[in-house]
Motif scaffolding. Sequence first.
Motif, PDB file in Angstrom:
ATOM      1  N   ALA A   7      40.488 -13.319  68.965  1.00  0.00           N
ATOM      2  CA  ALA A   7      40.875 -12.660  70.217  1.00  0.00           C
ATOM      3  C   ALA A   7      39.648 -12.469  71.107  1.00  0.00           C
ATOM      4  CB  ALA A   7      41.529 -11.313  69.916  1.00  0.00           C
ATOM      5  N   ILE A  29      43.454 -18.891  70.719  1.00  0.00           N
ATOM      6  CA  ILE A  29      44.619 -18.005  70.794  1.00  0.00           C
ATOM      7  C   ILE A  29      45.675 -18.444  69.778  1.00  0.00           C
ATOM      8  CG2 ILE A  29      46.172 -19.038  72.498  1.00  0.00           C
ATOM      9  CD1 ILE A  29      46.172 -16.334  73.886  1.00  0.00           C
ATOM     10  N   TYR A  36      51.414 -10.203  71.990  1.00  0.00           N
ATOM     11  CA  TYR A  36      51.140 -10.032  70.553  1.00  0.00           C
ATOM     12  C   TYR A  36      50.951  -8.551  70.240  1.00  0.00           C
ATOM     13  CZ  TYR A  36      50.104 -15.038  69.950  1.00  0.00           C
ATOM     14  OH  TYR A  36      50.188 -16.377  69.888  1.00  0.00           O
ATOM     15  N   LEU A  51      43.458  -6.646  70.473  1.00  0.00           N
ATOM     16  CA  LEU A  51      44.403  -7.511  71.189  1.00  0.00           C
ATOM     17  C   LEU A  51      44.671  -6.954  72.584  1.00  0.00           C
ATOM     18  CD1 LEU A  51      47.012  -8.413  68.404  1.00  0.00           C
ATOM     19  CD2 LEU A  51      45.338  -9.922  69.484  1.00  0.00           C
ATOM     20  N   THR A  64      49.763 -13.420  76.958  1.00  0.00           N
ATOM     21  CA  THR A  64      50.156 -13.791  75.593  1.00  0.00           C
ATOM     22  C   THR A  64      49.530 -12.826  74.586  1.00  0.00           C
ATOM     23  OG1 THR A  64      50.098 -16.063  76.370  1.00  0.00           O
ATOM     24  CG2 THR A  64      50.285 -15.732  74.009  1.00  0.00           C
ATOM     25  N   LEU A  65      48.239 -12.532  74.761  1.00  0.00           N
ATOM     26  CA  LEU A  65      47.585 -11.572  73.858  1.00  0.00           C
ATOM     27  C   LEU A  65      48.251 -10.211  73.950  1.00  0.00           C
ATOM     28  CD1 LEU A  65      43.809 -12.477  74.309  1.00  0.00           C
ATOM     29  CD2 LEU A  65      45.181 -12.734  72.258  1.00  0.00           C
ATOM     30  N   LEU A  95      46.949 -16.496  79.282  1.00  0.00           N
ATOM     31  CA  LEU A  95      46.419 -16.192  77.944  1.00  0.00           C
ATOM     32  C   LEU A  95      46.402 -14.686  77.711  1.00  0.00           C
ATOM     33  CD1 LEU A  95      43.434 -18.672  77.495  1.00  0.00           C
ATOM     34  CD2 LEU A  95      45.781 -18.887  76.699  1.00  0.00           C
TER      35      LEU A  95
END
Lengths: 935, 126
Positions: free
Chosen positions: A616, A633, B37, B12, B33-34, B30
């Motif tokens: 991350a 990712i 999560y 995250l 997306t993180l 991105l």
Amino acid sequence: MSLLTLVLLPFLAAPVAAWGSRFGRLHAAWIAGAFTALALALLAPLLPPVFGGETLVHSWAWIPSLGVTLAFRLDGLSMMFALLILVIGLLIILYARYYLNPRDCMGRFYAYLMLFMGSMLGVVLSENLIQMVVFWELTSLSSFLLISYWQHRAEGRQGARMALAITGGGGLALFGGVILLGHIVGSYQLSDVLAAGDIIRAHPLYLPTLLLILLGVFTKSAQFPFHFWLPHAMAAPTPVSAYLHSATMVKAGVFLLARLYPALSGSTEWFMLVSGAGLATLLLGAYTALFKHDLKGLLAYSTLSHLGLITLLFGLSTPLAAVAGVFHIINHATFKASLFMAAGIIDHEAGTRDMRRLNGLWKYMPHTALLAMVAAAAMAGVPLLNGFLSKEMFFAETVHVAQLTAVGWLLPALATLAGVFSVAYSLRFIHDVFFNGEPVDLPKTPHEPPRWMKVPVEVLVALCLMVGMLPAFTVAPLLAVAATGALQATPPQYSLALWHGFTPELGMSAVALTLGILVYIGRKPLFALHERTVGRLDARAVYNALQGALLHANSALIARIETGSLQRMALLTVLVAVAAGTVGFLGSNAPLTGTRAGLPLDAVSLLAALALIAAALGTAALHRQRLVALVLIGVVGLVVSLAFVKFSAPDLALTQLSVEVVTLVLLLLALHYLPQHSPPESSNARRLRDMALALAAGGGAAALTWAVLTRPYEHIAGYFLENSVPGGGGHNVVNVILVDFRGFDTLGEITVLGLAGLGIYALLKGLRLPLRRADERGVDWSSDAHPPIMATLSRLLLPLALLVSVYIFLRGHNMPGGGFIAGLITAVALILQYLANGIDWTRGRVPANAHPLIGSGLLIATLTGLGSWVFGYPFLTSTHGHLHWPLIGEFELASAMAFDLGVYLVVVGATLLILIHLGKLSRTALPHSAEGSRD
Amino acid sequence: MDALLSIAIGVLTATGVYLTLRGRTFPVVLGLTLLSYAVNVFLFLMGRASVGLPPLIAPEAAGYTDPLPQALVLTAIVIGFAMTAFVVVLALRARAELGNDHVDGLNTGLDETAERQHKGEREDRA
């Protein structure tokens, strides 16, 4: 029943009139007239019982839990208003038929007029207060349409907007007041409210209630300081002005004063506020009316002053004053409607309303002149006319109240002063227009109007005379019953006779008449003085300035917050979220760590977590190298899937894993059309700021997770675990929840999924992007787009993959799997063919039109839900049974499986739709250094 | 273990927020997306972490973890994919319309491909 019909009739008439005017210009007028006459005929049989003292209430339950009922009430007061609205409405309909010229759209006019009439009837006939407020707002809206009827005129539009802003705003205040009133009394029914006067006045919320309701009343009835909208509303066609400013619209305010008189009056606050506003409006209106050169302007300010008079009477809070107020409502409606109509006739036949040019019309239109003169005399309060009677009562009441207080003499004095101006402007209306030399430069030669255009005026003037001369035989019963309705008690003794002997009020009348004539004679210097001083004041300027300042402040605020920058908005959003979280944490006294003992830490988990953290952080650090960030990712996603495996969530793990694959394909495809690197454009300070914010957000999320995880919790899992097998027929509880317990949610979710797919399809349609075939160093990406080994292997894999997805689907109800996961696997298998073999090859072999898949999936899921209706169960009730299939053996079949099939199809369809169309972009793409524009 | 999970979610979230605040579309995707999560794992953990207790009804099972957050997160994952796809396509469309991939849609400068293409056009004209 008939009261409801009565109110609904005009609303019904509106579309009929609009439609009828297609077949002939005058049809709309006939239709409106017929409906109004019908409404009067419906009202007629109800009149005798009301005259006998009865109160009719018709009600139906509507939203009982909120205290809202559909309820109508007919008592003396509402009957008087209903009669005024309908009778004067009928006359206006007749008059407007001659007034409007052939270019005006008759259907629209009469439709608006009928809407307005219905709204007014609703206001005066409502028993439920909330319902009354609804009709009240409808009058604001429909009067907006009427005032702006001549839409091509700027002044009409502005006047209408101002009227709507003021009266609509007042309506909101009234709504608040009514809700408070209902709160105090415990009921919104007028009967309860009117009986609870003592409770209301003693309640601590009395003052705010009163203020809010009076705001509604004062804005509607154009009382100072909200008076300025009324003169600007004169931009409306004259029939509209005649209707709105005599019998309706502005009378709605004073109607409410009379209606709530028993509930609210009698307190010092009521006396000060209501009579104060009334007195100010009375004087202001009477004074200004004299100086208006526009006929309708004069009448508008005179209307203001008469409304002020009525308001003042109700403010005085004596029963006799209230009787006088009700009486003046009737009288003002009759003479003012006829005066407006006369002014309209003059405007219509002479082409102007400017009194500096209108002179000596007596010889051109003697008949109209006579009618106008009688009506104006009634307005001035000349004996033998109706205005005289109510004005005498008004004067008498001011004297009566004056005897009660020390500085009381001021009130009769000011009342007389208003009377003086009233006489002066009435005289001006008569003398300036019909005598006073010859007309100046008129656009056309004036003449008498068509015969029937005068009939409405004649009817009203006849009423003025009859009431004025023979009150006991004409208006007395109506006044008695209306006053009883307003007071909700028998009114005190009063006499309607013309001659009461030499009384103070007679003296006041005489003074007003004499001084009024003198003022008119000496008007020239007064006019000049007025022009130099007071005439320059304009309430509209204040209003415009206030409105402008409000709008300016508003747009300045918006401009500060919304700059059109997504980065800024994202920053603000995160900032607010972090701030809210911080406040939440700081505001609580509970310790961060709870009492629940956690799981022991093991080495594998630690390693996996370290990998996740490293990946991350790497994604964030290396985000400018996009491909690297994408690979990193992917590691994060993989660890998250593993975490689901570890923590007893096999379904989640399978889903996450398959979504990882499609997401990766998606992002790779996207990267194909996007730059490979992000340019460094943030300054170091900005990066530091973002890092600090990210740290705060991450720290908050970590603290929150920690606080939750260390605390025990109560859950409702027991219900699902117990009922999963007996109720849903499945052993995989997660899947049973998805397709059975919470099936409706899932139906919504797959709909969203389908919509997202269609939205993407629409966005991609016609999109042409520059496509690169080499990386930034000029090295070709691939010389062989479809390597044979990959192509062959993928072809071999396809049946296997499909078999796996069928297996996963079938076992989903009992074991990890189900429609979502199976759908993703199928989609991945098919996408693989596209990637390995190319679009053309695959298209020839796989029917890849994804739209029918989405559609049929949604259809199957919905039909499964509807199927339970056939058996008399609620939507999406599931059923299940065991089936013995030859060779395969015992097989459990649940109706939820059909639903899951729908889920499966939608997931396959949406995923394919997105990825295939994204991939197909390469075929319409622009070569990276080619001719042509980029769109 | 709980501390480790908390830290992981924190990381995250932090990386997700940082990337979401960047100026180009791809890092923002991105970042989102993180963030998803983080959100999904957080929601999942509302049922508390437990090992070896899958919510599959079986006579020999020692117990079950809470299935409800799992069901919620399962659909959230799929919807999250749809959202990511939508944002990605929006980014492509924006690039086609505006000639760059800045999130504010400001035509402050052409990106590398578009720049080269632009140069090509100029050369063609010359």
